[in-house]
Design a protein around this motif. Structure first.
Motif, PDB file in Angstrom:
ATOM      1  N   GLU A   2       0.820  -1.213   0.000  1.00 45.70           N
ATOM      2  CA  GLU A   2       0.000   0.000   0.000  1.00 45.70           C
ATOM      3  C   GLU A   2       0.851   1.259   0.000  1.00 45.70           C
ATOM      4  N   LEU A  45      -6.917   1.727  -4.285  1.00 44.40           N
ATOM      5  CA  LEU A  45      -6.278   1.633  -2.977  1.00 44.40           C
ATOM      6  C   LEU A  45      -7.285   1.842  -1.855  1.00 44.40           C
ATOM      7  N   LEU A  46      -8.246   2.736  -2.061  1.00 43.50           N
ATOM      8  CA  LEU A  46      -9.252   2.986  -1.027  1.00 43.50           C
ATOM      9  C   LEU A  46     -10.191   1.795  -0.829  1.00 43.50           C
ATOM     10  N   GLY A  47     -10.278   0.923  -1.823  1.00 44.09           N
ATOM     11  CA  GLY A  47     -11.115  -0.264  -1.705  1.00 44.09           C
ATOM     12  C   GLY A  47     -10.454  -1.375  -0.924  1.00 44.09           C
ATOM     13  N   ARG A  48      -9.298  -1.135  -0.362  1.00 48.22           N
ATOM     14  CA  ARG A  48      -8.509  -2.084   0.422  1.00 48.22           C
ATOM     15  C   ARG A  48      -8.047  -3.257  -0.410  1.00 48.22           C
ATOM     16  N   LEU A  49      -6.786  -3.543  -0.296  1.00 49.09           N
ATOM     17  CA  LEU A  49      -6.202  -4.658  -1.025  1.00 49.09           C
ATOM     18  C   LEU A  49      -6.340  -5.929  -0.190  1.00 49.09           C
ATOM     19  N   THR A  50      -6.998  -6.911  -0.744  1.00 51.63           N
ATOM     20  CA  THR A  50      -7.104  -8.215  -0.093  1.00 51.63           C
ATOM     21  C   THR A  50      -6.629  -9.256  -1.088  1.00 51.63           C
ATOM     22  N   LYS A  51      -5.514  -9.857  -0.791  1.00 47.68           N
ATOM     23  CA  LYS A  51      -4.886 -10.794  -1.716  1.00 47.68           C
ATOM     24  C   LYS A  51      -5.514 -12.179  -1.572  1.00 47.68           C
ATOM     25  N   SER A  53      -8.559 -13.205  -2.019  1.00 48.34           N
ATOM     26  CA  SER A  53      -9.943 -13.308  -1.551  1.00 48.34           C
ATOM     27  C   SER A  53     -10.899 -12.986  -2.685  1.00 48.34           C
ATOM     28  N   ALA A  67     -11.907 -11.592   5.595  1.00 48.10           N
ATOM     29  CA  ALA A  67     -11.733 -10.461   4.674  1.00 48.10           C
ATOM     30  C   ALA A  67     -12.107 -10.871   3.248  1.00 48.10           C
ATOM     31  N   ALA A  69     -12.733  -9.286  -1.010  1.00 49.19           N
ATOM     32  CA  ALA A  69     -12.422  -8.235  -1.984  1.00 49.19           C
ATOM     33  C   ALA A  69     -13.708  -7.474  -2.298  1.00 49.19           C
ATOM     34  N   ASP A  70     -13.657  -6.163  -2.165  1.00 46.10           N
ATOM     35  CA  ASP A  70     -14.827  -5.328  -2.432  1.00 46.10           C
ATOM     36  C   ASP A  70     -14.942  -5.090  -3.939  1.00 46.10           C
TER      37      ASP A  70
END
Length: 119
Positions: A2, A45-51, A53, A67, A69-70
């Motif tokens: 990030e 980046l604001l959507g949060r990085l979830t590897k 998922s 967690a 992924a949005d």
């Protein structure tokens, strides 16, 4: 990861704004493209990085237990890419037409009026 994306976004914003402040219309369009890419990365980046998922709820569960992924920021970015592509294509055609009519892409020469007095 990030932090690297945040630095990249800052570089894209800075170089995009710098290019938009130049006197050439072509450089202004390049700055607009860089700024648009910076905005797309910022939304990502604001959507949060979830590897690793998925944004899909597995069978048998009503809610997410971990967690996920949005998908909304990803959909917004895809929409922004399509819109920015159309805007860039229009701007390139407009600049080509201005250059064909006026013979220059310098903004100072475009804003000069023959009726203006020189100092």
């Amino acid at each position: 990861m990030e932090l690297l994306l945040a630095i990249t976004i800052g570089i894209l914003y800075a170089s995009g704004i710098y290019m938009m402040l130049r006197r050439s219309l072509v450089k202004m369009i390049i700055g607009l493209i860089l700024l648009g890419n910076g905005v797309n990365l910022l939304i990502f980046l604001l959507g949060r990085l979830t590897k690793g998922s998925t944004p899909i709820i597995p069978d048998g569960l009503d809610t997410f237990a971990e967690a996920y992924a949005d998908p909304v920021p990803q959909a917004l970015i895809l929409t922004a890419i399509v819109i920015s592509f159309g805007l860039q294509a229009f701007a390139i055609v407009l600049i080509k037409r201005v250059y064909k009519v006026v013979g220059t892409d310098d903004l100072d020469e475009l804003s000069y009026n023959e009726d203006d007095e020189t100092i």
